[in-house]
Scaffold this active site. Structure first.
Site, PDB file in Angstrom:
ATOM      1  N   GLU A 118      40.547  -7.616 -38.196  1.00 40.64           N
ATOM      2  CA  GLU A 118      40.921  -6.223 -38.407  1.00 40.64           C
ATOM      3  C   GLU A 118      42.409  -6.047 -38.093  1.00 40.64           C
ATOM      4  OE1 GLU A 118      37.157  -3.525 -38.094  1.00 40.64           O
ATOM      5  OE2 GLU A 118      38.141  -3.632 -36.149  1.00 40.64           O
TER       6      GLU A 118
ATOM      7  N   HIS B 299      37.488  -4.961 -29.858  1.00 39.40           N
ATOM      8  CA  HIS B 299      38.082  -4.116 -30.894  1.00 39.40           C
ATOM      9  C   HIS B 299      39.505  -3.744 -30.473  1.00 39.40           C
ATOM     10  CE1 HIS B 299      38.836  -0.779 -33.575  1.00 39.40           C
ATOM     11  NE2 HIS B 299      37.852  -1.239 -34.319  1.00 39.40           N
TER      12      HIS B 299
ATOM     13  N   GLU C 152      41.029  -1.087 -30.565  1.00 37.86           N
ATOM     14  CA  GLU C 152      41.125   0.172 -29.817  1.00 37.86           C
ATOM     15  C   GLU C 152      40.798  -0.048 -28.340  1.00 37.86           C
ATOM     16  OE1 GLU C 152      38.595   2.365 -32.474  1.00 37.86           O
ATOM     17  OE2 GLU C 152      40.158   2.260 -34.006  1.00 37.86           O
TER      18      GLU C 152
ATOM     19  N   ASN D  27      30.926   0.625 -37.570  1.00 37.77           N
ATOM     20  CA  ASN D  27      31.355   0.958 -36.215  1.00 37.77           C
ATOM     21  C   ASN D  27      31.624   2.456 -36.181  1.00 37.77           C
ATOM     22  OD1 ASN D  27      32.629   1.296 -33.768  1.00 37.77           O
ATOM     23  ND2 ASN D  27      34.446   0.077 -34.296  1.00 37.77           N
TER      24      ASN D  27
ATOM     25  N   GLY E 255      41.927   2.813 -40.102  1.00 37.47           N
ATOM     26  CA  GLY E 255      42.016   4.270 -40.189  1.00 37.47           C
ATOM     27  C   GLY E 255      43.253   4.784 -40.902  1.00 37.47           C
TER      28      GLY E 255
ATOM     29  N   SER F 258      39.989   0.115 -43.185  1.00 38.20           N
ATOM     30  CA  SER F 258      40.040   0.948 -44.396  1.00 38.20           C
ATOM     31  C   SER F 258      39.193   0.402 -45.543  1.00 38.20           C
ATOM     32  CB  SER F 258      41.499   1.169 -44.847  1.00 38.20           C
ATOM     33  OG  SER F 258      42.220   1.868 -43.854  1.00 38.20           O
TER      34      SER F 258
ATOM     35  N   LYS G  13      32.424   4.189 -33.657  1.00 41.48           N
ATOM     36  CA  LYS G  13      33.435   4.548 -32.646  1.00 41.48           C
ATOM     37  C   LYS G  13      32.927   5.744 -31.835  1.00 41.48           C
ATOM     38  CE  LYS G  13      36.857   2.478 -35.637  1.00 41.48           C
ATOM     39  NZ  LYS G  13      38.252   2.402 -36.088  1.00 41.48           N
TER      40      LYS G  13
HETATM   41  P1  13P Z   1      38.239   2.172 -40.630  1.00 40.41           P
HETATM   42  O1  13P Z   1      37.228   1.591 -41.572  1.00 40.41           O
HETATM   43  O2  13P Z   1      38.013   3.616 -40.313  1.00 40.41           O
HETATM   44  O3  13P Z   1      39.639   1.857 -41.031  1.00 40.41           O
HETATM   45  O4  13P Z   1      37.998   1.430 -39.209  1.00 40.41           O
HETATM   46  C1  13P Z   1      37.912   0.047 -39.194  1.00 40.41           C
HETATM   47  C2  13P Z   1      37.459  -0.377 -37.845  1.00 40.41           C
HETATM   48  O5  13P Z   1      38.186  -0.277 -36.872  1.00 40.41           O
HETATM   49  C3  13P Z   1      36.080  -0.880 -37.711  1.00 40.41           C
HETATM   50  O6  13P Z   1      35.880  -1.475 -36.467  1.00 40.41           O
END
Ligand code: 13P
Length: 249
Positions: free
Chosen positions: A163, A93, A95, A9, A169, A209, A11
């Site tokens: 997740e 997601h 976010e 992803n 992150g 992560s 983002k």
């Molecule tokens: P990270 O791998 O950067 O922690 O992000 C995970 C994520 O949100 C994938 O959708």
């Protein structure tokens, strides 16, 4: 045996120059038993799909609108994503749930639209740190699963990604036992809903992560069928060892 899935992803990261990372993944040796999905921003979808055509890399999007077309300025529909060459779409997601107030009911509507357009829906769920500390994790993910999964969902058109919000992150990951516990609960709820065989075939990804350094440990956990990777999917040099770890899990 179910094919595992390494999903990236991107983002809100990436410009035309970043497409070289997709070229590198598309030219790499195939990883047996592993599907590869990269979800770049919408601006790069069509070109990414053109580059990845005929390779082991699938291209996907990061969101869609529940309607097929209409007066929704700035939004993109599932049929439009498919038309641009996307084969999958990430939905719900954390976010988007946080930044755009997306509810599980809306996520289910979007997933239904994705299915109607022939897209694989990668439905995300996971608890916040406050919810984990309050010992609500299993109840939260079960409720998110119940409400986010449309009745069109099955193993062929849906993937679930667990997740934990606090692991995204941050460099923090749950312990293997914590991941196994949540994935086991998700699998059990899926079995109630879809039957044991369909539930066993529906892929459960862990996200948060995931890095080359921890991928093998995570992929060894029961009921983990792959990963949804953020930061470590942006460069082929980081994502390739994660794909390789999944192929040898
Ligand atoms: P990270 O791998 O950067 O922690 O992000 C995970 C994520 O949100 C994938 O959708």
């Amino acid at each position: 045996m179910t094919r595992r899935l390494a999903a990236g992803n991107w983002k809100m990261n990436g410009t035309m120059a970043s497409l070289s990372e997709i070229t590198a993944l598309a030219n790499a040796h195939p990883a047996p038993g592993v599907d590869i999905l990269i979800c770049p921003p919408a601006t790069l979808l069509a070109e990414a799909a053109r580059i990845a055509a005929g390779s082991a890399v699938m291209i996907g999007a990061q969101d869609c609108h529940p309607a097929a077309a209409g007066a929704h300025t700035g939004d993109i529909s599932a049929p439009m994503l498919a038309d641009a060459g996307a084969r999958a779409v990430i939905l719900g997601h954390s976010e988007r749930r946080a930044d755009h107030g997306e509810t599980s009911a809306l996520v289910a509507e979007k997933a239904r639209a994705a299915h109607a357009a022939g897209l694989l829906a990668v439905i995300c769920l996971g608890e916040t740190l406050a919810e984990r500390e309050a010992a609500q994790t299993l109840a939260v993910v079960a409720e998110q699963l119940r409400l986010s999964l449309p009745d069109t969902a099955g193993a062929a058109n849906t993937v679930l990604a667990y997740e934990p919000v606090w692991a995204i992150g941050t460099g923090l990951t749950p312990s293997p036992a914590q991941i196994a516990e949540v994935h086991g609960v998700l699998r059990a709820h899926l079995a109630d809903r879809l039957g044991a065989q369909e539930a066993g075939a529906l892929r459960l990804l862990y996200g948060g992560s995931v890095k080359p350094a921890n991928a093998s440990e995570i992929f060894a956990i029961a009921d983990v069928d792959g990963a949804l990777v953020g930061g470590a999917s942006l460069r082929a040099d980081d994502f390739s060892p994660i794909i390789a770890a999944l192929a040898s899990a």
